[in-house]
Motif scaffolding. Sequence first.
Motif, mmCIF file in Angstrom:
data_model
loop_
_atom_site.group_PDB
_atom_site.id
_atom_site.type_symbol
_atom_site.label_atom_id
_atom_site.label_comp_id
_atom_site.label_asym_id
_atom_site.label_seq_id
_atom_site.Cartn_x
_atom_site.Cartn_y
_atom_site.Cartn_z
ATOM 1 N N ALA A 51 0.831 -1.206 0.000
ATOM 2 C CA ALA A 51 0.000 0.000 0.000
ATOM 3 C C ALA A 51 0.867 1.259 0.000
ATOM 4 N N GLY A 52 1.970 1.217 -0.775
ATOM 5 C CA GLY A 52 2.830 2.367 -0.938
ATOM 6 C C GLY A 52 3.905 2.550 0.109
ATOM 7 N N MET A 70 18.514 14.625 -6.538
ATOM 8 C CA MET A 70 17.395 15.445 -6.982
ATOM 9 C C MET A 70 16.459 14.744 -7.963
ATOM 10 N N LYS A 71 16.882 13.605 -8.501
ATOM 11 C CA LYS A 71 16.055 12.942 -9.512
ATOM 12 C C LYS A 71 16.256 11.438 -9.410
ATOM 13 N N LEU A 72 15.525 10.826 -8.488
ATOM 14 C CA LEU A 72 15.640 9.377 -8.299
ATOM 15 C C LEU A 72 14.308 8.701 -8.542
ATOM 16 N N ASN A 73 14.356 7.556 -9.197
ATOM 17 C CA ASN A 73 13.165 6.748 -9.406
ATOM 18 C C ASN A 73 12.913 5.868 -8.182
ATOM 19 N N SER A 106 15.929 3.309 1.328
ATOM 20 C CA SER A 106 15.241 4.211 2.260
ATOM 21 C C SER A 106 14.846 3.481 3.540
ATOM 22 N N LEU A 107 14.403 2.228 3.418
ATOM 23 C CA LEU A 107 14.045 1.467 4.604
ATOM 24 C C LEU A 107 15.284 1.072 5.401
ATOM 25 N N LEU A 154 8.124 7.858 -1.659
ATOM 26 C CA LEU A 154 8.780 6.887 -2.536
ATOM 27 C C LEU A 154 8.633 7.258 -4.003
ATOM 28 N N LEU A 155 7.499 7.849 -4.370
ATOM 29 C CA LEU A 155 7.223 8.126 -5.781
ATOM 30 C C LEU A 155 7.655 9.516 -6.221
ATOM 31 N N ALA A 156 8.186 10.323 -5.304
ATOM 32 C CA ALA A 156 8.665 11.660 -5.660
ATOM 33 C C ALA A 156 10.101 11.592 -6.170
ATOM 34 N N ASP A 157 10.576 12.690 -6.755
ATOM 35 C CA ASP A 157 11.919 12.718 -7.336
ATOM 36 C C ASP A 157 13.023 12.855 -6.296
ATOM 37 N N GLU A 158 12.830 13.756 -5.344
ATOM 38 C CA GLU A 158 13.904 14.112 -4.422
ATOM 39 C C GLU A 158 14.045 13.097 -3.282
ATOM 40 N N VAL A 159 15.276 12.978 -2.811
ATOM 41 C CA VAL A 159 15.516 12.166 -1.623
ATOM 42 C C VAL A 159 16.647 12.798 -0.819
ATOM 43 N N PHE A 160 16.463 12.836 0.480
ATOM 44 C CA PHE A 160 17.497 13.287 1.401
ATOM 45 C C PHE A 160 17.498 12.340 2.586
ATOM 46 N N ALA A 161 18.620 11.680 2.797
ATOM 47 C CA ALA A 161 18.787 10.729 3.897
ATOM 48 C C ALA A 161 19.926 11.193 4.781
ATOM 49 N N SER A 162 19.773 11.013 6.079
ATOM 50 C CA SER A 162 20.855 11.382 6.989
ATOM 51 C C SER A 162 20.822 10.499 8.231
#
Length: 268
Positions: free
Chosen positions: A105-106, A202-205, A213-214, A233-241
């Motif tokens: 469910a996403g 800035m542009k990840l599938n 991410s998990l 999950l379905l957006a372009d940007e990702v920032f992990a820290s």
Amino acid sequence: MSDYLKSAIEIAREAGALLAGLFEDGVEISYKRRADLVTVADRRSEALIVERLRAHFPSHGIVAEEGGGQAATSEYCWYVDPLDGTTNFAHGFPVYCVTLGLARAGEVIAGVVFDPSRNDLYTTERGAGAFLNGRPLHVSRTDKVSESLVATGFPPFASNHDLNIQFYWRFTESTHGVRRAGSAALDLCSVAMGSFDGFWEMKLNPWDKAAGSLLVTEAGGRMSDVHGKPFNLLADEVFASNGLVHDEMLKVFAEVLAQYEHSATRTP
């Protein structure tokens, strides 16, 4: 360990062995678009993974980078990158991996990243922790950006390289350094294991970041976008820290974005 994760591990190892053999032999390169490579290794690995997933979980959806799978009406969906780091692979640079993430469910509930070059297997399930070769992972304890090592990526098809170069410049000046290894999945693994204190792109599938991410959150880290909005999950940007430098890095992103937007409005 769930049957989902057990099957994903088995499939990732099999696909990784295929890639390792092809890496030694060398592969022919073709292009999806300018500077966006694809090889026979991508296609063969994806065909293997999709075939195995359909055999194990016939009702599940599959979204794979080269289009071999297809979304289904099932609440379960696998996000598959059969070869993350294709450009590295094609040039004989041994930084690449196989990654599979399962969403319900996403929401990502299980993931595997397998690095054939180092025989490193990263595994995670929601609520059960993150592991490298069975050893528990935890993000770093660095709490200052000035003492951090961070990473980013520049996908060849992204239209916002100029903005990311500004981010890159600022963090190069204010941290111990910015790395750009060429595999987002492995960069996220490096955050989970504490080698990197932060990573953004800035542009990840979704297949690039589902499992990673998990791994980050199960290792105690934090996920968002560069504006601080919740991870999508379905957006372009990702920032992990590691969580400890997250807010400080967000302030840097905000400053750069404000300057960038101001400059854009002044351009004739």
